[in-house]
Design a protein around this motif. Structure first.
Motif, PDB file in Angstrom:
ATOM      1  N   TYR A  27       0.817  -1.217   0.000  1.00 39.88           N
ATOM      2  CA  TYR A  27       0.000   0.000   0.000  1.00 39.88           C
ATOM      3  C   TYR A  27       0.852   1.269   0.000  1.00 39.88           C
ATOM      4  O   TYR A  27       0.958   1.953  -1.011  1.00 39.88           O
ATOM      5  N   ASN A  28       1.505   1.573   1.128  1.00 41.16           N
ATOM      6  CA  ASN A  28       2.258   2.824   1.224  1.00 41.16           C
ATOM      7  C   ASN A  28       3.529   2.778   0.389  1.00 41.16           C
ATOM      8  O   ASN A  28       4.295   1.832   0.461  1.00 41.16           O
ATOM      9  N   GLY A  60      -0.048   7.708   2.608  1.00 42.17           N
ATOM     10  CA  GLY A  60      -1.296   7.087   3.036  1.00 42.17           C
ATOM     11  C   GLY A  60      -2.505   7.359   2.159  1.00 42.17           C
ATOM     12  O   GLY A  60      -3.574   6.813   2.395  1.00 42.17           O
ATOM     13  N   THR A 101      -0.623  -4.796   3.782  1.00 44.06           N
ATOM     14  CA  THR A 101       0.123  -3.650   4.280  1.00 44.06           C
ATOM     15  C   THR A 101       0.252  -3.657   5.800  1.00 44.06           C
ATOM     16  O   THR A 101      -0.617  -4.197   6.486  1.00 44.06           O
ATOM     17  N   ASP A 144       0.286  -0.722   6.997  1.00 45.98           N
ATOM     18  CA  ASP A 144      -0.502   0.510   7.101  1.00 45.98           C
ATOM     19  C   ASP A 144       0.165   1.578   7.966  1.00 45.98           C
ATOM     20  O   ASP A 144      -0.395   2.058   8.948  1.00 45.98           O
ATOM     21  N   THR A 145       1.351   1.970   7.571  1.00 46.59           N
ATOM     22  CA  THR A 145       2.167   2.943   8.293  1.00 46.59           C
ATOM     23  C   THR A 145       1.401   4.204   8.674  1.00 46.59           C
ATOM     24  O   THR A 145       1.534   4.709   9.785  1.00 46.59           O
ATOM     25  N   GLY A 166      -1.969   4.515   8.700  1.00 41.21           N
ATOM     26  CA  GLY A 166      -3.272   4.222   9.294  1.00 41.21           C
ATOM     27  C   GLY A 166      -4.465   4.642   8.451  1.00 41.21           C
ATOM     28  O   GLY A 166      -5.563   4.821   8.991  1.00 41.21           O
ATOM     29  N   ALA A 171      -5.295   3.060   5.255  1.00 39.91           N
ATOM     30  CA  ALA A 171      -5.657   2.074   4.234  1.00 39.91           C
ATOM     31  C   ALA A 171      -7.131   1.685   4.299  1.00 39.91           C
ATOM     32  O   ALA A 171      -7.801   1.612   3.260  1.00 39.91           O
ATOM     33  N   CYS A 172      -7.662   1.432   5.479  1.00 37.20           N
ATOM     34  CA  CYS A 172      -9.087   1.064   5.605  1.00 37.20           C
ATOM     35  C   CYS A 172      -9.980   2.158   5.040  1.00 37.20           C
ATOM     36  O   CYS A 172     -10.904   1.886   4.278  1.00 37.20           O
ATOM     37  N   LEU A 217      -8.398  -6.239   1.624  1.00 32.47           N
ATOM     38  CA  LEU A 217      -7.387  -5.536   2.413  1.00 32.47           C
ATOM     39  C   LEU A 217      -6.965  -6.412   3.582  1.00 32.47           C
ATOM     40  O   LEU A 217      -7.803  -6.867   4.363  1.00 32.47           O
ATOM     41  N   ILE A 222      -4.359  -6.164   6.754  1.00 33.80           N
ATOM     42  CA  ILE A 222      -3.452  -5.303   7.519  1.00 33.80           C
ATOM     43  C   ILE A 222      -2.633  -6.181   8.461  1.00 33.80           C
ATOM     44  O   ILE A 222      -3.180  -6.942   9.252  1.00 33.80           O
ATOM     45  N   LYS A 269       2.566  -4.386  12.839  1.00 34.44           N
ATOM     46  CA  LYS A 269       3.669  -3.474  12.506  1.00 34.44           C
ATOM     47  C   LYS A 269       5.038  -4.152  12.527  1.00 34.44           C
ATOM     48  O   LYS A 269       5.963  -3.702  11.866  1.00 34.44           O
TER      49      LYS A 269
END
Length: 157
Positions: free
Chosen positions: A21-22, A29, A52, A54-55, A57, A59-60, A71, A73, A76
C-alpha cells in the motif's frame, strides 16, 4: 484472469494481484483518484489484495469503497514473510506482486511476475533486484496489467 503469451511460447495466466500500500499504491497514506479508478477496473478482472502494515493508518479509509479489493493489515512488526505466505496460498506462479519496500522482498522472490514501483518513497534495492519490471507509478503498473500486450515487449526473451 490476465493471460499473456510470449513469442518464446511461455504462457502466463495470472489470477491474483497483490499490492503493497504505502509507497506503492499510496503516497503518505492517500491514493490518487486515478489509481483508485484503475484499481477498481483491475479488481473486476482478477482477485486484488492489498497487504500492508498501514504505516499511516489510512488504508481502511482509502480502500473502504473499493469493490473487489481485499485488504489485509499486518502487525507493525511483520518482516514480509506474511505477505509471501499469502502469495504462496493463492499460487505464486499465478500471482503478480507490486511493491517497493524491504518487507515486499519475500513475496518478490516467489511470485510469477514482480513489478517494482519507483515512486517518491524510493525502492528497496532487494526489491529492485528481484523485479521483472520497474515502473514510475502505481497507475503505470495497473495499466500494464489492464493492457497485458504491453508486457510482451518487456518480458520477451
Amino acid at each position: 484472469m490476465i493471460s499473456i503469451q510470449l513469442p518464446n511460447g511461455r504462457q502466463y495466466e495470472f489470477r491474483h494481484v497483490v499490492f503493497d500500500y504505502n509507497g506503492t499504491l499510496a503516497e503518505d497514506g492517500r491514493m490518487s483518484d486515478d489509481v483508485r479508478q484503475l484499481l477498481a477496473e483491475l479488481a473486476a478482472k482478477v482477485h486484488v489484495a492489498v497487504i500492508t502494515a498501514d504505516t499511516f493508518g489510512l488504508a481502511c479509509q482509502e480502500l473502504a469503497a473499493m469493490p473487489g479489493v481485499e485488504l489485509l493489515i499486518l502487525a507493525k512488526d511483520q518482516d514480509g514473510t506474511e505477505k509471501a505466505r499469502h502469495v504462496q496460498e493463492w499460487g505464486a506462479e499465478r500471482t503478480v506482486v507490486v511493491g517497493n519496500g524491504t518487507n515486499d522482498q519475500p513475496m518478490f522472490f516467489i511470485a510469477g511476475l514482480k513489478i517494482c514501483v519507483l515512486g517518491p518513497e524510493g525502492v528497496s534495492t532487494g526489491v529492485l533486484a528481484a523485479a521483472n519490471i520497474v515502473v514510475r507509478s502505481p497507475a503505470d503498473a495497473i495499466r500494464l496489467l489492464l493492457q497485458p500486450k504491453r508486457l510482451i515487449a518487456t518480458l520477451r526473451a
